[in-house]
Scaffold this motif. Sequence first.
Motif, PDB file in Angstrom:
ATOM      1  N   MET A  58     -33.364 -22.266  15.602  1.00  0.00           N
ATOM      2  CA  MET A  58     -32.669 -23.468  15.624  1.00  0.00           C
ATOM      3  C   MET A  58     -31.252 -23.506  15.592  1.00  0.00           C
ATOM      4  SD  MET A  58     -35.248 -25.663  16.320  1.00  0.00           S
ATOM      5  CE  MET A  58     -34.762 -27.277  15.667  1.00  0.00           C
ATOM      6  N   HIS A  59     -30.532 -22.950  14.458  1.00  0.00           N
ATOM      7  CA  HIS A  59     -29.388 -22.854  13.894  1.00  0.00           C
ATOM      8  C   HIS A  59     -28.328 -22.218  15.155  1.00  0.00           C
ATOM      9  CE1 HIS A  59     -29.615 -25.236  10.486  1.00  0.00           C
ATOM     10  NE2 HIS A  59     -30.448 -24.455   9.909  1.00  0.00           N
ATOM     11  N   SER A  60     -29.039 -20.922  15.300  1.00  0.00           N
ATOM     12  CA  SER A  60     -28.024 -20.100  16.355  1.00  0.00           C
ATOM     13  C   SER A  60     -27.919 -20.767  17.766  1.00  0.00           C
ATOM     14  CB  SER A  60     -28.659 -18.708  16.196  1.00  0.00           C
ATOM     15  OG  SER A  60     -29.942 -18.737  16.715  1.00  0.00           O
ATOM     16  N   ASN A  61     -29.001 -21.448  17.946  1.00  0.00           N
ATOM     17  CA  ASN A  61     -28.913 -22.352  19.390  1.00  0.00           C
ATOM     18  C   ASN A  61     -28.399 -23.766  19.250  1.00  0.00           C
ATOM     19  OD1 ASN A  61     -29.923 -20.349  21.344  1.00  0.00           O
ATOM     20  ND2 ASN A  61     -31.418 -20.429  19.866  1.00  0.00           N
ATOM     21  N   HIS A  62     -28.003 -24.072  18.131  1.00  0.00           N
ATOM     22  CA  HIS A  62     -27.256 -25.331  18.042  1.00  0.00           C
ATOM     23  C   HIS A  62     -28.257 -26.483  18.409  1.00  0.00           C
ATOM     24  CE1 HIS A  62     -23.679 -23.280  17.301  1.00  0.00           C
ATOM     25  NE2 HIS A  62     -23.784 -22.719  18.496  1.00  0.00           N
ATOM     26  N   LEU A  63     -29.527 -26.222  17.931  1.00  0.00           N
ATOM     27  CA  LEU A  63     -30.485 -27.309  18.043  1.00  0.00           C
ATOM     28  C   LEU A  63     -30.842 -28.331  16.944  1.00  0.00           C
ATOM     29  CD1 LEU A  63     -33.071 -24.782  19.531  1.00  0.00           C
ATOM     30  CD2 LEU A  63     -31.564 -26.485  21.048  1.00  0.00           C
ATOM     31  N   MET A  64     -29.979 -28.273  15.843  1.00  0.00           N
ATOM     32  CA  MET A  64     -30.353 -29.167  14.774  1.00  0.00           C
ATOM     33  C   MET A  64     -29.139 -30.215  14.832  1.00  0.00           C
ATOM     34  SD  MET A  64     -32.707 -27.860  13.065  1.00  0.00           S
ATOM     35  CE  MET A  64     -32.538 -28.408  11.416  1.00  0.00           C
ATOM     36  N   SER A  65     -29.528 -31.346  14.557  1.00  0.00           N
ATOM     37  CA  SER A  65     -28.433 -32.573  14.505  1.00  0.00           C
ATOM     38  C   SER A  65     -27.488 -32.320  13.575  1.00  0.00           C
ATOM     39  CB  SER A  65     -29.285 -33.756  14.298  1.00  0.00           C
ATOM     40  OG  SER A  65     -28.044 -34.865  13.846  1.00  0.00           O
ATOM     41  N   LYS A  66     -26.384 -32.775  13.692  1.00  0.00           N
ATOM     42  CA  LYS A  66     -25.294 -32.566  12.503  1.00  0.00           C
ATOM     43  C   LYS A  66     -25.571 -33.357  11.640  1.00  0.00           C
ATOM     44  CE  LYS A  66     -22.163 -36.139  14.639  1.00  0.00           C
ATOM     45  NZ  LYS A  66     -21.260 -36.850  13.882  1.00  0.00           N
ATOM     46  N   ASN A  67     -26.400 -34.466  11.584  1.00  0.00           N
ATOM     47  CA  ASN A  67     -26.795 -35.304  10.378  1.00  0.00           C
ATOM     48  C   ASN A  67     -28.175 -34.789   9.749  1.00  0.00           C
ATOM     49  OD1 ASN A  67     -25.003 -37.229  10.884  1.00  0.00           O
ATOM     50  ND2 ASN A  67     -25.969 -38.083  12.704  1.00  0.00           N
ATOM     51  N   GLN A  68     -28.592 -33.601  10.026  1.00  0.00           N
ATOM     52  CA  GLN A  68     -29.469 -32.741   9.387  1.00  0.00           C
ATOM     53  C   GLN A  68     -29.123 -32.131   8.196  1.00  0.00           C
ATOM     54  OE1 GLN A  68     -33.104 -32.913  10.176  1.00  0.00           O
ATOM     55  NE2 GLN A  68     -33.232 -31.399   8.156  1.00  0.00           N
ATOM     56  N   TYR A  69     -29.457 -32.607   6.885  1.00  0.00           N
ATOM     57  CA  TYR A  69     -28.918 -31.814   5.681  1.00  0.00           C
ATOM     58  C   TYR A  69     -29.955 -30.866   4.939  1.00  0.00           C
ATOM     59  CZ  TYR A  69     -24.991 -34.693   6.540  1.00  0.00           C
ATOM     60  OH  TYR A  69     -23.888 -35.381   6.906  1.00  0.00           O
ATOM     61  N   GLY A  70     -31.291 -31.563   5.080  1.00  0.00           N
ATOM     62  CA  GLY A  70     -32.414 -30.658   4.687  1.00  0.00           C
ATOM     63  C   GLY A  70     -32.489 -29.308   5.484  1.00  0.00           C
ATOM     64  N   PHE A  71     -32.885 -28.295   4.763  1.00  0.00           N
ATOM     65  CA  PHE A  71     -33.249 -27.065   5.601  1.00  0.00           C
ATOM     66  C   PHE A  71     -32.075 -26.529   6.491  1.00  0.00           C
ATOM     67  CE2 PHE A  71     -37.211 -29.552   5.478  1.00  0.00           C
ATOM     68  CZ  PHE A  71     -38.062 -28.617   4.451  1.00  0.00           C
ATOM     69  N   THR A  72     -30.729 -26.720   5.787  1.00  0.00           N
ATOM     70  CA  THR A  72     -29.642 -26.382   6.501  1.00  0.00           C
ATOM     71  C   THR A  72     -28.768 -25.601   5.372  1.00  0.00           C
ATOM     72  OG1 THR A  72     -29.989 -28.342   7.981  1.00  0.00           O
ATOM     73  CG2 THR A  72     -27.351 -27.412   7.742  1.00  0.00           C
ATOM     74  N   PRO A  73     -28.600 -24.452   5.803  1.00  0.00           N
ATOM     75  CA  PRO A  73     -27.492 -23.837   4.981  1.00  0.00           C
ATOM     76  C   PRO A  73     -26.294 -24.290   4.612  1.00  0.00           C
ATOM     77  CG  PRO A  73     -28.198 -22.232   6.531  1.00  0.00           C
ATOM     78  CD  PRO A  73     -28.578 -23.818   6.942  1.00  0.00           C
ATOM     79  N   GLN A  74     -25.606 -24.129   3.277  1.00  0.00           N
ATOM     80  CA  GLN A  74     -24.663 -24.824   2.718  1.00  0.00           C
ATOM     81  C   GLN A  74     -24.783 -26.313   2.847  1.00  0.00           C
ATOM     82  OE1 GLN A  74     -24.025 -21.808   4.522  1.00  0.00           O
ATOM     83  NE2 GLN A  74     -24.652 -21.004   2.504  1.00  0.00           N
ATOM     84  N   THR A  75     -25.685 -27.129   2.673  1.00  0.00           N
ATOM     85  CA  THR A  75     -25.780 -28.402   2.669  1.00  0.00           C
ATOM     86  C   THR A  75     -26.603 -28.847   1.664  1.00  0.00           C
ATOM     87  OG1 THR A  75     -27.452 -28.764   4.347  1.00  0.00           O
ATOM     88  CG2 THR A  75     -25.085 -28.863   5.173  1.00  0.00           C
ATOM     89  N   SER A  76     -26.367 -29.949   0.997  1.00  0.00           N
ATOM     90  CA  SER A  76     -27.137 -30.634  -0.048  1.00  0.00           C
ATOM     91  C   SER A  76     -27.246 -32.105   0.205  1.00  0.00           C
ATOM     92  CB  SER A  76     -26.742 -30.195  -1.396  1.00  0.00           C
ATOM     93  OG  SER A  76     -25.497 -30.967  -1.596  1.00  0.00           O
TER      94      SER A  76
END
Length: 144
Positions: A58-76
């Motif tokens: 998901m992350h390497s293909n930029h399939l996550m919304s920029k507003n997704q904070y859960g399950f995203t590295p370096q976000t809280s």
Amino acid sequence: MLEDGVLPQNMEEGKTYTHCKARKETCDDITKYRPISLINTAAKVLEKLLINRIMHHMHSNHLMSKNQYGFTPQTSTVDAVMALKDYVQDSVNDGHYVEVISLDVKEALDAAWWPGILASLRNLRCPGNLYRLSRSYFRERTAF
């Protein structure tokens, strides 16, 4: 197993226990108890690897919304709250009104619709082996 995308049957079984969530109160009330389903160690490791590989896709293909904070590295949660604060501040500065509605969806994961998750994985072109393994993970789950 991984190539075929099929879990061994013993990895599809969970042992369910009840646990009292009361802290200072007594456990006399049945609503204080929560079920906990435990799976074997190999299944737990495989589950974690599967999630990590899907998230990598998901992350390497930029399939996550920029507003997704859960399950995203370096976000809280702090990042999510700060983004909301910035949005509200910008809107107020531009003379707009802002309403915020917050929902706490109780036990949302327990009600996750597995066919919908699998359809999303297919639509997002999740690698075939990960898709098949996820499908096997959801199929014929048992707990005792």
